[in-house]
Scaffold this active site. Sequence first.
Site, mmCIF file in Angstrom:
data_model
loop_
_atom_site.group_PDB
_atom_site.id
_atom_site.type_symbol
_atom_site.label_atom_id
_atom_site.label_comp_id
_atom_site.label_asym_id
_atom_site.label_seq_id
_atom_site.Cartn_x
_atom_site.Cartn_y
_atom_site.Cartn_z
ATOM 1 N N SER A 22 0.808 -1.224 0.000
ATOM 2 C CA SER A 22 0.000 0.000 0.000
ATOM 3 C C SER A 22 0.846 1.281 0.000
ATOM 4 O O SER A 22 0.500 2.219 -0.732
ATOM 5 C CB SER A 22 -0.969 0.005 1.186
ATOM 6 O OG SER A 22 -1.930 -1.002 1.004
ATOM 7 N N LYS A 71 -9.717 -5.370 10.765
ATOM 8 C CA LYS A 71 -10.765 -5.022 9.789
ATOM 9 C C LYS A 71 -12.188 -5.013 10.361
ATOM 10 O O LYS A 71 -13.045 -4.280 9.893
ATOM 11 C CB LYS A 71 -10.703 -5.981 8.597
ATOM 12 C CG LYS A 71 -9.623 -5.617 7.595
ATOM 13 C CD LYS A 71 -9.700 -6.527 6.376
ATOM 14 C CE LYS A 71 -9.044 -5.867 5.189
ATOM 15 N NZ LYS A 71 -9.246 -6.592 3.938
ATOM 16 N N ASN A 92 -11.782 -1.555 5.232
ATOM 17 C CA ASN A 92 -10.344 -1.522 4.938
ATOM 18 C C ASN A 92 -9.857 -0.103 4.685
ATOM 19 O O ASN A 92 -8.689 0.117 4.432
ATOM 20 C CB ASN A 92 -9.997 -2.422 3.743
ATOM 21 C CG ASN A 92 -10.373 -1.792 2.426
ATOM 22 O OD1 ASN A 92 -11.328 -1.023 2.358
ATOM 23 N ND2 ASN A 92 -9.627 -2.090 1.387
ATOM 24 N N GLY A 131 -14.007 -20.573 -1.178
ATOM 25 C CA GLY A 131 -13.468 -19.953 0.026
ATOM 26 C C GLY A 131 -14.517 -19.220 0.835
ATOM 27 O O GLY A 131 -15.587 -18.849 0.314
ATOM 28 N N ALA A 132 -14.207 -19.038 2.121
ATOM 29 C CA ALA A 132 -15.125 -18.317 3.013
ATOM 30 C C ALA A 132 -14.337 -17.529 4.058
ATOM 31 O O ALA A 132 -14.805 -17.299 5.163
ATOM 32 C CB ALA A 132 -16.072 -19.302 3.692
ATOM 33 N N GLY A 133 -13.119 -17.125 3.690
ATOM 34 C CA GLY A 133 -12.287 -16.339 4.608
ATOM 35 C C GLY A 133 -12.507 -14.849 4.374
ATOM 36 O O GLY A 133 -13.530 -14.442 3.820
ATOM 37 N N GLY A 134 -11.533 -14.047 4.781
ATOM 38 C CA GLY A 134 -11.648 -12.588 4.693
ATOM 39 C C GLY A 134 -11.895 -12.101 3.273
ATOM 40 O O GLY A 134 -12.776 -11.262 3.044
ATOM 41 N N ALA A 135 -11.138 -12.599 2.314
ATOM 42 C CA ALA A 135 -11.279 -12.124 0.930
ATOM 43 C C ALA A 135 -12.652 -12.466 0.364
ATOM 44 O O ALA A 135 -13.244 -11.674 -0.383
ATOM 45 C CB ALA A 135 -10.189 -12.741 0.057
ATOM 46 N N TYR A 223 -1.996 -13.063 -5.795
ATOM 47 C CA TYR A 223 -1.184 -12.514 -6.893
ATOM 48 C C TYR A 223 0.281 -12.896 -6.754
ATOM 49 O O TYR A 223 1.118 -12.468 -7.534
ATOM 50 C CB TYR A 223 -1.334 -10.989 -6.983
ATOM 51 C CG TYR A 223 -0.993 -10.277 -5.708
ATOM 52 C CD1 TYR A 223 -1.978 -9.940 -4.786
ATOM 53 C CD2 TYR A 223 0.332 -9.964 -5.399
ATOM 54 C CE1 TYR A 223 -1.666 -9.315 -3.615
ATOM 55 C CE2 TYR A 223 0.650 -9.324 -4.221
ATOM 56 C CZ TYR A 223 -0.350 -8.999 -3.333
ATOM 57 O OH TYR A 223 -0.028 -8.380 -2.149
HETATM 58 P P1 ATR Z 1 -8.831 -15.268 6.373
HETATM 59 O O1 ATR Z 1 -7.794 -14.663 7.249
HETATM 60 O O2 ATR Z 1 -8.942 -14.610 5.041
HETATM 61 O O3 ATR Z 1 -10.166 -15.485 7.026
HETATM 62 P P2 ATR Z 1 -8.408 -18.102 6.446
HETATM 63 O O4 ATR Z 1 -9.208 -18.234 7.666
HETATM 64 O O5 ATR Z 1 -7.060 -18.727 6.426
HETATM 65 O O6 ATR Z 1 -8.171 -16.632 5.978
HETATM 66 O O7 ATR Z 1 -9.291 -18.715 5.259
HETATM 67 C C1 ATR Z 1 -9.111 -18.461 3.938
HETATM 68 C C2 ATR Z 1 -9.855 -19.494 3.130
HETATM 69 O O8 ATR Z 1 -8.902 -20.480 2.703
HETATM 70 C C3 ATR Z 1 -10.939 -20.275 3.853
HETATM 71 O O9 ATR Z 1 -11.984 -20.506 2.939
HETATM 72 C C4 ATR Z 1 -10.246 -21.578 4.216
HETATM 73 O O10 ATR Z 1 -11.107 -22.686 4.340
HETATM 74 P P3 ATR Z 1 -11.856 -22.989 5.752
HETATM 75 O O11 ATR Z 1 -12.970 -22.015 5.840
HETATM 76 O O12 ATR Z 1 -12.301 -24.379 5.611
HETATM 77 O O13 ATR Z 1 -10.813 -22.802 6.822
HETATM 78 C C5 ATR Z 1 -9.404 -21.761 3.009
HETATM 79 N N1 ATR Z 1 -8.281 -22.677 3.240
HETATM 80 C C6 ATR Z 1 -7.149 -22.418 3.943
HETATM 81 N N2 ATR Z 1 -6.326 -23.491 3.905
HETATM 82 C C7 ATR Z 1 -6.962 -24.449 3.169
HETATM 83 C C8 ATR Z 1 -6.624 -25.767 2.741
HETATM 84 N N3 ATR Z 1 -5.459 -26.328 3.056
HETATM 85 N N4 ATR Z 1 -7.514 -26.437 1.961
HETATM 86 C C9 ATR Z 1 -8.693 -25.875 1.606
HETATM 87 N N5 ATR Z 1 -9.071 -24.634 1.966
HETATM 88 C C10 ATR Z 1 -8.224 -23.931 2.743
#
Ligand code: ATR
Length: 289
Positions: A22, A71, A92, A131-135, A223
């Site tokens: 940034s 965040k 953000n 995915g279901a994390g932050g992004a 990226y």
């Molecule tokens: P954030 O900080 O963005 O919330 P995170 O908790 O590490 O990051 O999760 C990012 C995404 O990557 C989640 O969808 C996570 O799946 P889960 O919800 O099941 O934890 C996914 N992810 C991370 N490592 C993984 C792996 N080895 N296989 C499949 N999905 C994975």
Amino acid sequence: MMTDAKTTVCALLGDPVEHSHSPLIQNSFSETEGVNNIYTAFRLKKGEAGTALKGAFSLGIKGFNITVPHKTDVIPYLCYVDPLAERIGAVNTLVLTEQGYAGYNTDIYGFMRQTEESGFDITGKKVIMIGAGGAANAVLQGLYELGAAGVYILNRSVDKAVQKFGQDERNVILPLNAFKEIPGSGYFCAQCTSVGLFPGNSDSPIEDKEFFEKISYAVDVIYNPEETAFMKKVRACGGKAENGLKMLLYQAVEAFYRFHGVRVSDSGVETARKKLYEKVYGGDGKNNS
Ligand code: ATR
């Protein structure tokens, strides 16, 4: 970069912050657009956001970008939260106002602009998100803002995704290996997990070729590396794939506008893109971040 008594300050708040791009992007925009501002990064421990913002308000610090772990935690200390950011549950970008700091989420704009530029129109279509994390929070909202009719959400932990996004007629949540339940092909897919991120370059959240045959266009929010294993698999099956560098750049364009009220010119965006590309991939195209 020349500074004087009128120079304003913006900064990133997070922990860690040393690897952030940034400062490079925002300072490049200030230079090309002639804005007298410097942008730096402050490492801020979890739980300290309230104290930091109080001090920053007194000092008149003009704006912040917010990253992990603040965040969501920072939201109670804001005087205003943009409705989109509220829906995403994360901010953000913070902007100084007379009442305090106002919070926005520009990740969603970054994703939307990158997707719009891809030329793949998702209006009225069902799409796939992994995915279901932050992004994924911002991307899911972005997909609906762009008019997606529904989203197949594939995630390792189904319960987590269901709890976060809700399972309804629009959000169909499935475990990663249940992609065969998604009918047909020609899909847009957003890859939002951290799988494949440097140094795990050879990893992909899904390996099965049958999945990749369903994809016409994919955006991987990662990226680094420049071409993820996921992107390689999409391309190998005849689909198009892009990494998330533009999303990073475009969220910064929107943040710059929020901070300074100035729209970054196309040439300013291109100058920053070149600097970012050089920093992340190096002149020889190799990973050096
Ligand atoms: P954030 O900080 O963005 O919330 P995170 O908790 O590490 O990051 O999760 C990012 C995404 O990557 C989640 O969808 C996570 O799946 P889960 O919800 O099941 O934890 C996914 N992810 C991370 N490592 C993984 C792996 N080895 N296989 C499949 N999905 C994975």
